[in-house]
Design an enzyme around this catalytic site. Structure first.
Site, PDB file in Angstrom:
ATOM      1  N   GLU A  19      45.322  50.070  66.677  1.00  0.00           N
ATOM      2  CA  GLU A  19      43.956  49.132  66.653  1.00  0.00           C
ATOM      3  C   GLU A  19      44.511  47.546  66.196  1.00  0.00           C
ATOM      4  O   GLU A  19      44.000  46.831  66.934  1.00  0.00           O
ATOM      5  CB  GLU A  19      43.003  49.652  65.605  1.00  0.00           C
ATOM      6  N   HIS A  53      50.756  51.696  55.744  1.00  0.00           N
ATOM      7  CA  HIS A  53      49.555  51.262  55.159  1.00  0.00           C
ATOM      8  C   HIS A  53      49.510  51.894  53.906  1.00  0.00           C
ATOM      9  O   HIS A  53      48.429  51.826  53.227  1.00  0.00           O
ATOM     10  CB  HIS A  53      48.425  51.463  55.922  1.00  0.00           C
TER      11      HIS A  53
END
Lengths: 174, 532
Positions: free
Chosen positions: B261, B309
């Site tokens: 994304e 992440h």
């Protein structure tokens, strides 16, 4: 060149497949963690007896117990820490008390830290293998019989076995 | 292709040679790629200001230490909805709008391949955001788990508006997927004769790759929000350890979507910059093939780096090393792009009109964001940086001075072609310099407070961060106000105020979109151009 309709169909198929893949990640995640043993999950079934004892070293094993936030039980390990040789059979007790006014069924979910050592943590008997039903106000002592697999790599000297107690889905009231 | 042209002309009716339907239905029923592109861009501009207002609530609260204006729960709603609105409402629709306008013009197509799908994919969006924004006024408030909506924050501890949030995300996903499919089919099937793959403008290439990323990961997002929905309302245990699930698995699935994304939000900007730099350097783009290969490599690598992440969730060292090296590998194709842009400018006859100024600012500031990303990729260092303002600084440099500056550059670059009127250079330069200065006042100090340990998503902070936070809040207000200049400039052009633009608009502009008149007629390339 393919027609618009057939190209759209193929692209939609990719979308459906990726939607399925998102859900397929759930079992894949479990399988991956079981194969690599990286999630600190121990086997849910009884292990075989140890083959031998490695007297050349000792491993320190600590015990932790927690109740889930909305669980009106107290849950503590009666032993905080043991030092054992890999291959030694060991029994430790955990004490659980139902402080609520009603009968409840609970499940204890184990986790071993560091995660990579979890596969060497062998349980012969454990209260976590099945659900525990406690009457209102009942106190019970629950045993775990385990040993550390002598194949445990040298770099692991300390391990922690922790349990978290959850209200079982089978408890009628939720 | 278009049905309007077959209608008979009634006596006395004014002959509109462009056959534009009139009134609100022109926009509601539109299947024209230019109208839908305009709708997307205006929608995105509105969302930019809504998202920006939410950010100003955050900056007002953080202007001073202690709790001033809002309670922590409302603060969390602000960070969450700000993120969702900016990602799904401002940046992504702006790129789809630019694609709608420019892809058919760049490849010599009369319209998008699926014009009715195009209409639908736009009109779903206002509905989705009406649902999302309505949660702000509901009892219990809007979603407050962050735009990443980690379980169990979004399941066990969320308010009842979660169901609305999930529905809104599903609609946004459906809209994005339909838009992506439309763009892929258009690029595959509607290129003008002679427009071979390796002649495609880079904006078209980057959008094609982005569209593939969209259809690959938006369904995964749909899957993960569905799991959140069933965990919260239907008693499943995907992310609940009590039932055998695992909350860490949420992060794996979410970031499997989330990392591609972030490239969805930057690759089209790379395409815009690759169009602007050659125009104002008056040289062909350096290393066209390597640009295409670099874009594709970034897209492929984006599926292999999601773990960066979540370094602090307790991954084994081997996995952390894998994600660290894979992440750093992305710096190679990204570096290729930056070097190619610089090499394009090398010994070029450069002029510095506003699109070029934004493109230059993009290159410098996006590179700063990229380098702080490399710092974050270093696993041991990330344990200090995780969830601090350093992360906030990093992703705002790549998203605001990266994606948003790229979009603004593209709008200024193509605005004369769209409206037929040159924007006011002086107004636009003022907008540029105000934005450039204020955006750095806003985001640069975040690096320092982050490295010093100020956590993100917390409405209060330790006293030593007070001065820099006050400065950042002032920067935020100035940056927000600067964007009013942008609106003014765009509205002027839309109303036809300004010098008439020539067909080519820019001296060094190359490509099919500059061969048609300015403003671009309602229907273009009804007979396909021949590309030599």
């Amino acid at each position: 060149m393919t027609s618009n309709a057939s190209l759209v169909r193929r692209l939609l198929l990719v979308c459906v497949a990726m939607f399925g893949f998102g859900f397929a990640m759930v079992p894949l995640y479990d399988v991956f963690c079981r194969i690599t043993g990286i999630n600190g999950k121990t086997e849910g079934v009884a292990a075989a007896q140890p083959a031998g004892v490695d007297l050349s070293r000792e491993v320190s094993v600590e015990f932790l117990a927690r109740s889930d936030a909305d669980m009106p039980w107290t849950f503590v390990p009666l032993t905080e820490r043991v030092r054992i040789h890999p291959g030694d059979l060991q029994i430790v007790e955990f004490e659980v008390a139902n402080r609520s006014g009603e009968a409840l069924v609970a499940t204890a979910v184990p986790s071993v830290s560091p995660g990579e050592a979890a596969r060497y943590f062998k349980k012969i008997e454990c209260f976590c293998f099945e659900e525990q039903a406690l009457a209102a106000g009942e106190t019970r002592s629950m045993p775990v019989q385990f040993y550390i697999d002598p194949a445990l790599p040298e770099r692991f000297r300390n391990m922690t076995l922790s349990y978290r107690l959850y209200k079982s889905a089978h408890t009628a009231s939720r | 292709m278009s049905t309007e042209q077959t209608g008979a002309l009634h006596p006395g009716e004014h002959l509109d040679h462009e056959h534009k339907p009139r009134g609100i239905t022109r926009w509601l029923y539109s299947t024209n790629h230019k109208d839908i592109g305009t709708l997307y861009l205006l929608f995105s501009l509105a969302m930019l200001f809504i998202g920006g207002s939410l950010a100003m609530v955050i900056r007002a609260e953080l202007f001073q230490p202690g709790l001033q204006f809002v309670d922590p729960h409302f603060f969390n709603q602000m960070t969450t909805v700000h993120g969702l609105v900016m990602v799904f409402g401002a940046v992504m629709p702006a790129f789809v709008g630019l694609a709608n306008w420019m892809v058919p013009l760049m490849i010599g197509a009369p319209d998008m391949a699926l014009p009715r799908v195009n209409n639908w994919s736009f009109w779903i969006l206002p509905c989705a955001f009406a649902i999302l924004l309505s949660t702000l006024f509901m009892e219990g408030g809007a979603p407050a788990a962050g735009w990443t909506f980690y379980a169990p924050l979004s399941t066990t501890y969320s308010s009842d508006s979660t169901a609305f949030f999930v529905l809104a995300v599903h609609l946004m996903g459906v809209s994005s997927i339909m838009g992506a499919i439309n763009i892929i089919v258009t690029i595959f099937n509607m290129r003008a004769p002679g427009m071979t793959w390796m002649k495609l403008p880079l904006f078209v290439w980057t959008w094609l790759i982005t569209a593939f990323l969209l259809i690959a990961v938006m369904p995964v997002l749909a899957g993960v929000v569905t799991m959140v929905l069933t965990d919260k309302y239907f008693g499943t245990s995907f992310f609940d350890a009590a039932g055998g699930g695992d909350p860490v698995m949420f992060q794996h699935i979410f970031w499997f979507f989330g990392h591609p994304e972030v490239y969805i939000m930057i690759l089209p900007a790379f395409g815009i910059i690759s169009a602007i730099i050659p125009t104002f350097a008056r040289k062909p783009l350096f290393g066209y093939e390597s640009m295409v290969v670099a874009t594709a490599s970034i897209a492929i690598l984006s599926f292999l780096v999601w773990g960066h992440h979540m370094f602090t969730v307790g991954m084994p060292v081997a996995a952390e090393l894998f994600f660290m090296y894979a992440t750093m590998l992305i710096a190679v194709p990204t570096g290729v792009k930056v070097f190619n842009w610089v090499a394009t400018m090398w010994r070029g006859s450069m002029t510095f009109e506003v699109p070029m100024m934004f493109a230059l600012a993009f290159i410098v500031l996006f590179t700063i964001g990229g380098l702080s990303g490399l710092m974050l990729a270093i696993t041991p260092a990330d344990f200090q940086y995780q969830d601090t303002y350093f992360v906030v600084a990093h992703f705002h440099y790549v998203l605001v001075t990266g994606a948003v500056f790229g979009i603004i550059a593209g709008v200024y670059y193509w605005l004369p072609k769209w409206t037929g009127v040159m924007y006011s250079e002086r107004l636009a330069q003022t907008h540029f310099w105000c934005s450039l200065v204020s955006v750095n006042i806003l985001f640069f100090p975040m690096h320092f407070v982050g490295l010093a340990g100020m956590p993100r998503r917390i409405p209060d902070y330790a006293l030593q961060f007070a001065d820099l936070n006050a400065l950042m809040s002032i920067g935020g207000l100035l940056f927000g106000l600067s964007q009013l200049l942008f609106v003014w400039g765009v509205v002027r052009c839309m109303r036809g105020v300004g010098d008439k633009a020539s067909d080519r608009v820019w001296e060094g502009a190359q490509g099919l979109e500059w061969e048609i008149p300015s403003p671009a007629p309602y229907h273009t390339f009804e007979t396909p151009p021949v590309v030599k």
